[in-house]
Design a protein around this motif. Structure first.
Motif, PDB file in Angstrom:
ATOM      1  N   TRP A 173      16.907 -63.917   6.396  1.00 53.56           N
ATOM      2  CA  TRP A 173      17.409 -64.720   5.474  1.00 53.56           C
ATOM      3  C   TRP A 173      16.660 -65.674   4.978  1.00 53.56           C
ATOM      4  N   HIS A 228      17.841 -66.384   1.524  1.00 52.24           N
ATOM      5  CA  HIS A 228      18.139 -67.920   1.132  1.00 52.24           C
ATOM      6  C   HIS A 228      17.464 -68.034  -0.416  1.00 52.24           C
ATOM      7  N   PHE A 282      19.990 -66.686  -2.885  1.00 52.42           N
ATOM      8  CA  PHE A 282      21.164 -67.409  -2.865  1.00 52.42           C
ATOM      9  C   PHE A 282      20.837 -68.799  -3.628  1.00 52.42           C
ATOM     10  N   ILE A 283      19.791 -69.446  -3.356  1.00 46.50           N
ATOM     11  CA  ILE A 283      19.485 -70.672  -4.168  1.00 46.50           C
ATOM     12  C   ILE A 283      19.480 -70.307  -5.751  1.00 46.50           C
ATOM     13  N   LEU A 286      22.775 -70.359  -7.709  1.00 46.58           N
ATOM     14  CA  LEU A 286      23.514 -71.602  -7.992  1.00 46.58           C
ATOM     15  C   LEU A 286      23.367 -72.064  -9.266  1.00 46.58           C
ATOM     16  N   GLY A 320      23.760 -60.364   0.157  1.00 44.77           N
ATOM     17  CA  GLY A 320      25.343 -61.230   0.581  1.00 44.77           C
ATOM     18  C   GLY A 320      26.256 -59.739   0.543  1.00 44.77           C
ATOM     19  N   SER A 338      23.411 -73.739   8.271  1.00 46.73           N
ATOM     20  CA  SER A 338      23.260 -73.631   6.582  1.00 46.73           C
ATOM     21  C   SER A 338      23.219 -72.164   6.454  1.00 46.73           C
ATOM     22  N   GLU A 339      22.623 -71.418   7.141  1.00 50.18           N
ATOM     23  CA  GLU A 339      22.508 -69.835   6.895  1.00 50.18           C
ATOM     24  C   GLU A 339      23.824 -69.403   6.755  1.00 50.18           C
ATOM     25  N   GLU A 390      25.698 -70.354   3.580  1.00 54.29           N
ATOM     26  CA  GLU A 390      25.124 -69.636   2.433  1.00 54.29           C
ATOM     27  C   GLU A 390      25.283 -68.090   2.520  1.00 54.29           C
ATOM     28  N   ARG A 391      25.586 -67.329   3.558  1.00 54.07           N
ATOM     29  CA  ARG A 391      25.767 -66.223   3.583  1.00 54.07           C
ATOM     30  C   ARG A 391      27.422 -65.958   3.269  1.00 54.07           C
ATOM     31  N   CYS A 443      27.873 -66.137  -0.464  1.00 56.30           N
ATOM     32  CA  CYS A 443      27.187 -64.804  -0.849  1.00 56.30           C
ATOM     33  C   CYS A 443      28.336 -63.466  -0.622  1.00 56.30           C
TER      34      CYS A 443
END
Length: 691
Positions: free
Chosen positions: A211, A216, A219-220, A223, A567, A600-601, A604-605, A608
């Motif tokens: 990740w 990561h 994912f960012i 957003l 994700g 935080s992972e 985020e997961r 996702c």
């Protein structure tokens, strides 16, 4: 003739041929690693690629991670070689093995199509290693197809390149035809660990590594997320544009009820130029997958938030339908269906419904005993899920006492069939209410644990708590063995190993055929046990199960997956799905662990997972998927916005031409389910998690 000879000479001069890999040609010296791996790895043997020039490099990533980089210089030649591989042999004897896909014979491989969070894991009580393909190199590998394999009996990990074919549903086998026409790069990471905490949860290190390295950043970039348009498309599709096909409204015993139909296909589009042909019998389900009550709870939340009286009425009609299902000594049916008939038009047969004036009660036909829903047995799992949803509706949405009464009637019946060892039966004969043959000691029990703990929370009755904790104690043995067997593992579309593998490991892999559905029920049950007892043992075990479940979630975006996939979830270690609809169901529990453990992972997961449950929707926001849909179904237009296939690449392959797209929508395991998850998560976590 001269031309033919010249072509032959050119091929002979410029091409190097090899029919199979030569795994003993090169050996990477372990004692020259920058990090000490001498007690972890016995050997790394690299096959030759024709007569290409070989070189390698070992790079230290950190004190417990190295990267092995391999290079073949073809010097302008073309090499035809059916198989190339690296063999990695651990120096220790593992007691636990994990791989993302089953390879029951030496000819089976784990094809790159199922590289979601690709890793090979082996641990014993003192040490462990993880092998992870270098996904950066794979992303640029072009037509050279990568694979993995794990021969636990010989204690060998394999990484390689080969063409493959799909066999059964879905396994992969090597096949000839690989061609290399440019210099070849290949690489992989090796993670070693020996700390007690890492060995008890061998999935945390590879998940965190992958990740941080790939997931990561993707994912960012996504957003902030605005999922509201998807929810609006869903409800416009179901209750306006496709209303004539989707929404079902009728009367049972003088009570008006309603719900979206179980399944519709592309022939039911308002744009379809031909005759409607219903895919399955017209029905409405309250089952572990397809739960009209679950979807209705999300519709209820949305209708309240938007002050939409029409949608609120539809949500309540679906609740009324759930309460109409007749109980038999507390147990109850899982679906209501209509009689069907075939109609011939212009020489073709079409599947038609006789309508809701002719209905029957039944149960899910995804079971070991019969394909006839009318004859199917009661499924404890399905009943516990529906009863749990009734309790959650009662607790979170409206205090309808009928929901509590119905659920507690079932709860009392459930206590009566619990085995002395703590497990609950899989299925009950619909006439005798006696347990049947299969899954009487499975992790399906975990869902009944969660239900009983919720019933204890609401009623305060100790017998429900005691039975739940007894059930959870039983399931602990499943966790250590990795025995994630449930109805979907064997009695859904993937029938490989049915029934001969039930309760038995695939010897070559030292693994059971596994489904992540039962991982979800178990990680949720363990969290509820933690909340009920305060014991950190449940939380620690719950995190391990959560992490095993997350190994089936995509931690990167492959170039050969032609929709957004990071994700998204697969299903089991013998199937091919990406972006499966279960992501919406799993998302909240991932977020709950993330919030509780401050990881935080996980947050985020979890986001996702929710996002990808909308990725298969036909709508302007999903440009890649929209192009794929229109290649397969060119008549789609804005009236079809909201149409959502339950997953992508289910058959084990994908292509830029639309291979991997489907032809149906299951509202309660697709757009309606995803919308429910969004509305629930929005209520519980707020908009900030999407920003």
């Amino acid at each position: 003739m001269k031309c033919v000879i010249n072509v032959f000479l050119l091929l002979f001069f410029f091409c190097s041929y090899a029919l199979s890999s030569n795994v003993s040609k090169y050996e990477i010296e372990i004692d020259k690693f920058p990090v000490d791996y001498s007690s972890f790895i016995e050997s790394i043997r690299v096959g030759g690629l024709g007569d290409a020039e070989f070189s390698s490099e070992i790079i230290e990533v950190d004190k417990n991670i190295i990267k092995v980089a391999i290079h073949f210089d073809l010097k302008g030649k073309i090499i035809r070689q059916d198989d190339w591989q690296v063999q990695i042999k651990p120096k220790f004897k593992p007691i636990f093995n994990w791989a993302p896909h089953l390879t029951p014979s030496d000819n089976h491989i784990i094809a790159q199509h199922v590289f979601r969070t690709p890793a090979l894991i082996a641990v014993n009580q003192q040490q462990g290693i993880v092998i992870i393909p270098d996904l950066d190199i794979l992303a640029n590998a072009g037509k050279n197809k990568w694979y993995m394999d794990m021969d636990a009996g010989k204690n060998i990990f394999l990484l390689g390149m080969s063409e493959s074919r799909i066999s059964d549903h879905v396994l992969y086998e090597r096949c000839p035809g690989a061609i290399y026409d440019r210099n070849v790069e290949f690489g992989f990471y090796i993670i070693k660990y020996e700390e007690k905490e890492e060995l008890e949860n061998p999935f945390r290190c590879p998940l965190k590594f992958m990740w941080n390295r790939w997931g990561h950043d993707l994912f960012i970039r996504s957003l902030p997320l605005n999922l509201e348009p998807y929810v609006k498309y869903t409800y416009d599709w179901a209750f306006n544009n496709w209303k004539n096909s989707v929404w079902q409204e009728f009367v049972i015993d003088g009570r008006k009820v309603g719900a979206p139909v179980f399944i519709v296909n592309t022939t039911q589009s308002p744009n379809y130029p031909g005759e409607v042909n219903e895919r399955e019998f017209r029905s409405i389900w309250n089952q572990a997958w397809f739960s009209s009550l679950r979807s209705a709870s999300g519709l209820f939340r949305y209708a309240k938030r938007t002050a939409n009286k029409d949608l609120l009425e539809k949500a309540i009609l679906t609740k009324e339908l759930a309460l109409s299902f007749p109980q038999k000594n507390g147990f109850f049916y899982g679906l209501i269906g209509t009689e069907m008939y075939e109609e011939k038009l212009n020489g073709k047969k079409y599947n038609r419904s006789k309508g809701w004036d002719v209905y029957f009660w039944g149960n899910s036909n995804r079971n070991p005993y019969t394909w006839d829903a009318k004859q199917s047995p009661f499924h404890i799992l399905d009943m516990s899920w529906t009863a749990l949803l009734m309790l959650r509706w009662y607790d979170e949405l409206e205090k309808d006492e009928r929901l509590l009464s119905y659920a507690e009637s079932y709860g009392r019946a459930l206590l009566g069939v619990q085995y002395d060892n703590g497990y609950f039966p899989g299925w009950l004969d619909v006439n005798t209410l006696q347990p049947m043959e299969y899954l009487n000691d499975s992790p399906e029990t975990s869902l009944s644990v969660t239900f009983l703990l919720k019933l204890y929370e609401i009623t305060g009755k100790e017998e429900y708590r005691a039975a739940a904790l007894k059930g959870m104690e039983a399931v602990k043995e499943v966790i250590t063995e990795g025995r994630w067997e449930d109805f979907e593992t064997y009695w859904s579309c993937c029938r490989i190993g049915t029934p001969q593998w039930v309760g038995k490991k695939v010897v070559r892999n030292n693994m059971y055929k596994q489904c992540n559905f039962s991982m979800f029920w178990t990680t949720e049950a363990l969290l509820e046990c933690y909340h009920t007892t305060g014991s950190s043992e449940y939380l620690k075990l719950g995190q391990r199960v959560l992490d095993e479940m997350l190994m089936t979630q995509a931690s990167w975006q492959p170039p050969y997956i032609y929709v957004n996939g990071v994700g998204g979830f697969g299903v089991m270690n013998a199937d091919g799905e990406w972006n499966d609809s279960r992501g919406s169901l799993f998302s909240e529990i991932i977020l709950q662990y993330g919030k509780l453990l401050n990881v935080s992972e996980y947050m985020e997961r979890g986001v996702c997972a929710l996002k990808t449950s909308f990725e298969m929707m036909y709508c302007p926001q999903n440009l890649d998927a929209k192009r794929q849909w229109e290649k397969v179904w060119p008549f789609f237009d804005e009236r079809d916005y909201g149409f959502t296939m339950e997953n992508y690449g289910h058959g084990g392959s994908s292509s830029p031409e639309g291979d991997g797209m489907g032809e149906f929508t299951i509202y309660d395991w697709g757009n309606g389910a995803a919308s429910e998850a969004y509305n629930r998560i929005l209520d519980k976590f707020g908009k900030q998690i999407f920003e």
